[in-house]
Enzyme design. Structure first.
Site, PDB file in Angstrom:
ATOM      1  N   SER A 175       0.656  -1.276  -0.039  1.00  0.00           N
ATOM      2  CA  SER A 175       0.490  -0.116  -0.166  1.00  0.00           C
ATOM      3  C   SER A 175       0.781   1.242  -0.126  1.00  0.00           C
ATOM      4  O   SER A 175       1.569   1.382  -1.152  1.00  0.00           O
ATOM      5  CB  SER A 175      -0.984   0.094   1.510  1.00  0.00           C
ATOM      6  OG  SER A 175      -2.415   1.221   0.982  1.00  0.00           O
ATOM      7  N   ASP A 200      -0.493  -4.160  -4.295  1.00  0.00           N
ATOM      8  CA  ASP A 200      -1.257  -3.164  -3.769  1.00  0.00           C
ATOM      9  C   ASP A 200      -1.422  -2.172  -3.780  1.00  0.00           C
ATOM     10  O   ASP A 200      -1.204  -1.161  -2.353  1.00  0.00           O
ATOM     11  CB  ASP A 200      -2.305  -4.303  -3.601  1.00  0.00           C
ATOM     12  CG  ASP A 200      -4.065  -3.804  -3.503  1.00  0.00           C
ATOM     13  OD1 ASP A 200      -3.681  -3.656  -5.357  1.00  0.00           O
ATOM     14  OD2 ASP A 200      -4.586  -3.199  -3.175  1.00  0.00           O
ATOM     15  N   HIS A 265      -7.309  -6.039  -0.590  1.00  0.00           N
ATOM     16  CA  HIS A 265      -6.259  -5.444  -0.057  1.00  0.00           C
ATOM     17  C   HIS A 265      -5.454  -5.477  -0.103  1.00  0.00           C
ATOM     18  O   HIS A 265      -4.121  -5.888  -0.118  1.00  0.00           O
ATOM     19  CB  HIS A 265      -6.626  -3.927   0.032  1.00  0.00           C
ATOM     20  CG  HIS A 265      -5.235  -3.124   0.340  1.00  0.00           C
ATOM     21  ND1 HIS A 265      -4.609  -2.153  -1.033  1.00  0.00           N
ATOM     22  CD2 HIS A 265      -5.074  -1.300   1.234  1.00  0.00           C
ATOM     23  CE1 HIS A 265      -3.829  -1.300  -0.515  1.00  0.00           C
ATOM     24  NE2 HIS A 265      -4.232  -0.841   0.769  1.00  0.00           N
TER      25      HIS A 265
END
Length: 338
Positions: A175, A200, A265
């Protein structure tokens, strides 16, 4: 691209969306509860300019097979802390960063640590930038990415001065952490990072047309992304030499009703961890003609495949790839195509 995905997530009709997006650009930004809010980009940029970048220290913890669970703190510039640790410059080094709201005990770091140490002798260094990432304000945490990256780059250069080879260095981030490691690779001065795994990479407040501010192709000798919540919490378009889209990059099997996308996610680091361990089934993706194939959910097998993740990374795997997964671990399905 981002606007269309915003509309899809929010379930707005085209008739309502057209006037909404006609004069302004809108983005999805997660709030302190990790719920998504639709915000005017002009307002977001104004808030980003108001937010002061935090002054914080990044903590680095080294894990090896000699100390697989209790990390040894390494301080860049402190040769004594390194000499007293189990760091072995002859072993490959993996530096792993958590994302927004994470810490040195994050699942991303733990999963990668366990997977690599199961596989062999490695120096695993967990990047704990929780002082900068634990803010309830996502905008402030995003603004702290560059400072975290500066300190990680300082560590990498310090390790290189003490025998680490950049060709043996992989950076891994989830992330916001994916952009931390991307920016780290841009800032190092002793060599070029071998591989980056971007798990991600965060999309809110990062933009396709600004690769100098995010993870991008060219940051390392090889950049691979695993995009599991594309267009919501994760980046939508491919930003790696190879970009894998498990289950078309959207909802992930076994996540149930995942409106905010957090389960999907988080699957990116779970998938990578499994690829690193030696398993009979591999994460084999089929190569698609382009990202549009992912959008259209049509990527027929044409004889070219690529294995996602793995140890070591395979620099020859380039392009956009699709693969399905199981809903529970083990997630790998092996050869799924005809």
């Amino acid at each position: 691209m981002q606007g269309s995905i915003v509309l899809l997530v929010l379930g707005l009709t085209a008739a309502f969306a057209a006037p909404l997006l006609e004069d302004d650009e809108w983005v999805l930004v997660p709030d302190e509860h990790m719920q998504l809010r639709l915000m005017n980009l002009k307002d977001v940029e104004f808030q980003m300019n108001l937010e002061n970048r935090g002054s914080f220290n990044v903590v680095f913890r080294l894990y090896t097979r000699e100390n697989p669970k209790e990390g040894e703190i390494i301080v860049p510039g402190d040769a004594e802390s390194l000499a007293k640790s189990n760091f072995n410059p002859n072993n490959p080094t993996r530096i792993v960063s958590h994302g927004w709201g994470g810490s040195g005990n994050s699942n991303t770091i733990r999963t990668c640590r366990e997977a690599y140490l199961y596989r062999g002798e490695f120096n695993i260094i967990g990047v704990d930038w929780s002082e900068g990432a634990d803010s309830k304000n996502y905008i402030k945490a995003r603004n702290n990415v560059n400072e975290a990256a500066r300190q990680v780059a300082q560590l990498a250069d310090f390790l290189a001065d003490h025998g680490m080879k950049f060709n043996d260095l992989y950076l891994i981030g989830h992330s916001l952490g994916a952009h931390v490691v991307g920016m780290t690779a841009k800032k190092v001065t002793r060599g070029k990072v071998n591989t980056i795994f971007g798990l991600d990479p965060a999309m809110p407040l990062f933009f396709e047309k600004k690769p100098n501010e995010r993870l991008a192709v060219g940051d390392a000798e090889y950049v691979q992304t695993i995009q599991t919540n594309a267009g919501v919490l994760g980046f939508d378009v491919p930003i790696g030499d190879a970009s894998f889209y498990p289950n078309w990059g959207g909802d992930q099997p076994g996540c149930g009703i995942d409106i905010a996308g957090t389960c999907a996610h988080y699957r990116s680091w779970a998938y990578l961890g499994e690829t690193i361990k030696e398993t009979p089934d591999e994460f084999i993706g089929v190569k698609c003609e382009s990202y549009q194939s992912i959008v259209d959910r049509y990527c027929p097998y044409k004889g070219v495949t690529g294995v996602m993740g793995g140890q070591p990374s395979n620099h020859s795997i380039v392009g956009v790839f699709y693969l399905p997964t199981a809903k529970d671990t083990p997630y790998a399905l092996g050869k799924f195509y005809q």
